[in-house]
Design a protein around this motif. Structure first.
Motif, PDB file in Angstrom:
ATOM      1  N   SER A 210      80.403  39.038  86.332  1.00  0.00           N
ATOM      2  CA  SER A 210      81.288  38.000  85.812  1.00  0.00           C
ATOM      3  C   SER A 210      80.534  37.134  84.818  1.00  0.00           C
ATOM      4  CB  SER A 210      81.824  37.121  86.952  1.00  0.00           C
ATOM      5  OG  SER A 210      82.456  37.903  87.949  1.00  0.00           O
ATOM      6  N   THR A 222      78.080  40.305  91.807  1.00  0.00           N
ATOM      7  CA  THR A 222      78.684  40.340  93.138  1.00  0.00           C
ATOM      8  C   THR A 222      78.634  41.791  93.591  1.00  0.00           C
ATOM      9  OG1 THR A 222      80.193  38.565  92.460  1.00  0.00           O
ATOM     10  CG2 THR A 222      80.676  39.691  94.540  1.00  0.00           C
ATOM     11  N   VAL A 256      79.335  28.954  90.680  1.00  0.00           N
ATOM     12  CA  VAL A 256      80.487  29.742  91.129  1.00  0.00           C
ATOM     13  C   VAL A 256      81.770  28.926  91.020  1.00  0.00           C
ATOM     14  CG1 VAL A 256      81.554  30.813  93.154  1.00  0.00           C
ATOM     15  CG2 VAL A 256      79.153  31.262  92.630  1.00  0.00           C
ATOM     16  N   LEU A 262      85.518  34.004  90.215  1.00  0.00           N
ATOM     17  CA  LEU A 262      84.658  34.030  91.398  1.00  0.00           C
ATOM     18  C   LEU A 262      85.106  33.001  92.425  1.00  0.00           C
ATOM     19  CD1 LEU A 262      80.991  34.523  90.114  1.00  0.00           C
ATOM     20  CD2 LEU A 262      82.439  36.146  91.336  1.00  0.00           C
TER      21      LEU A 262
END
Length: 432
Positions: A210, A222, A256, A262
């Motif tokens: 991301s 992730t 995040v 996310l």
């Protein structure tokens, strides 16, 4: 009588275990000295498909399959409302299209145990503190860390040393081989979480990369595991990522929270493991080999974690070095530069082009371009799957020029409208 320490490998990680097994299977006597006690934590948890070719050749594939790791079939990318996924099974290059996402503590232990099962002797908690390659035979000084700080190191004579010590970079330090890398310093903050991800658009068989919506040079990994947990990390420039107050977990959670995709996916996550950090990890050396020694994987070159290339480069270097060393110990004269360093660095330089392209934006534009021809996507998928040595792929053989051309085409599409098949095809078919 064979030399009991015919070959010494420093480090029992993936490069060391694969190299040792390949050589042991060819009748050599291999000893590994590993500074740590296994199992031990490591990042680099999302394997590329090309890795499994070396695992198979080393006779370890059955054990890896039996370990129950999360299957992985590709890589997904998210940036704002853009999403792009590459399936490694739909690639240009021959070879495996499936791989695994692994807890490295478990994966590295499986490989080391398999090497030991094949006859490799592994001495854990043994540190190489000195090396000499000036005489007729190399020798090392090795300290048994279990014996206490006052224990004197013992001398180990050998015929050849392979350094697979990873970030420890033993021979690079002892032989003063370090040189500045061309990549700017970056830092990663990472942890493991109980993810509780129930989003329908999250694919556990792919790593998710991301991009931060405002800081385009900041990205996240992730990596889902098979046990309901995942590895989570943020990467960016040192001055951006390192928290002034030293609160690593707080910094990671703030990054995040500032990334909507996310924040949504991890809304139910349990942040149950302290965060850690690593910086200044990109590295290079003046030489990959010398009289009586060669460097494998991260002990020589490490680029960046963005495309998970580290373990692939490590295993590829192990394969090349094992072939050269087997020939040399059999009496052949081996040109290590031509047979080891040059072919290894072809793939490293290919990966380097795409890492640099990720940070300067050119490769990001390619990854998120929605109108790419299937043939071009298959070629890019091959690189993401680790096949950076397949020079039948135009985006490997001429990686710098082809990426530059393709990025210009994709940026034209972003500005105006999707370009014609002819324009897209030029990035692949135009002669050098």
């Amino acid at each position: 009588m064979q030399d009991p320490h015919e070959i010494v490998v420093i480090g029992a990680g993936p490069a060391g275990a694969i190299a040792a097994a390949l050589l042991q299977r060819r009748g050599h006597q291999v000893t590994i000295f590993e500074r740590q006690r296994f199992p031990r934590f490591s990042i680099g948890e999302s394997l590329l498909a090309h890795c499994l070719e070396f695992v198979e050749e080393a006779g370890m594939m059955d054990a890896v399959r039996a370990a129950g790791f999360q299957q992985k079939n590709g890589a997904a990318f998210a940036w704002g409302d853009r999403y792009s996924a590459f399936d490694f099974r739909e690639k240009f290059s021959p070879g495996p299209g499936m791989t695994f996402q692994v807890l490295r503590s478990r994966f590295d232990q499986v490989l080391a145990d398999e090497a030991a099962r094949q006859g490799v002797r592994i001495h854990y908690e043994h540190e190489v503190v000195a090396a000499d390659f000036d005489g007729p035979r190399p020798w090392l000084q090795v300290r048994d860390l279990k014996a206490g700080a006052d224990a004197a190191p013992r001398r180990v004579d050998t015929r050849f040393v392979l350094d697979a010590s990873g970030y420890g970079r033993v021979l690079a330090r002892l032989l003063d081989l370090e040189r500045p890398t061309s990549l700017p310093p970056r830092r990663a903050i990472f942890t493991h979480i109980e993810d509780h991800i129930d989003a329908a658009d999250f694919d556990r068989q792919k790593i998710l990369i991301s991009v931060h919506p405002e800081h385009e040079d900041v990205w996240f990994w992730t990596i889902p595991f098979s046990n309901g947990r995942c590895s989570l990390g943020v990467v960016g420039a040192e001055e951006k990522i390192q928290p002034a107050d030293g609160d690593l977990m707080g910094a990671l959670r703030r990054w995040v929270e500032g990334t909507p995709n996310l924040r949504r996916i991890l809304a139910r996550a349990a942040w149950d493991t302290p965060a850690n950090t690593i910086g200044g990890y990109s590295a290079s050396v003046r030489s990959l080999h010398g009289q009586g020694w060669a460097l494998l994987g991260n002990a020589a070159e490490f680029l960046d974690p963005v495309f998970s290339s580290g373990v692939t480069i490590a295993m590829h270097s192990a394969k090349l070095a094992a072939e050269c060393l087997h020939r040399q110990l059999g009496g052949e004269t081996v040109d290590w530069e031509a047979a080891f360093a040059t072919p290894l660095m072809r793939g490293v330089q290919c990966f380097r082009t795409y890492v640099q392209g990720w940070y300067d934006g050119s490769f990001r534009d390619v990854v998120f371009y929605e109108q790419a021809q299937p043939q071009i996507r298959a070629m890019i998928s091959s690189i993401l799957a680790g096949y950076a040595w397949d020079e039948a792929n135009p985006f490997v053989a001429e990686h710098e020029r082809r990426l530059r051309m393709l990025a210009e085409v994709c940026r034209g599409g972003f500005r105006d409208r999707p370009l014609s098949d002819k324009a897209m095809g030029q990035a692949t078919t135009e002669p050098a």
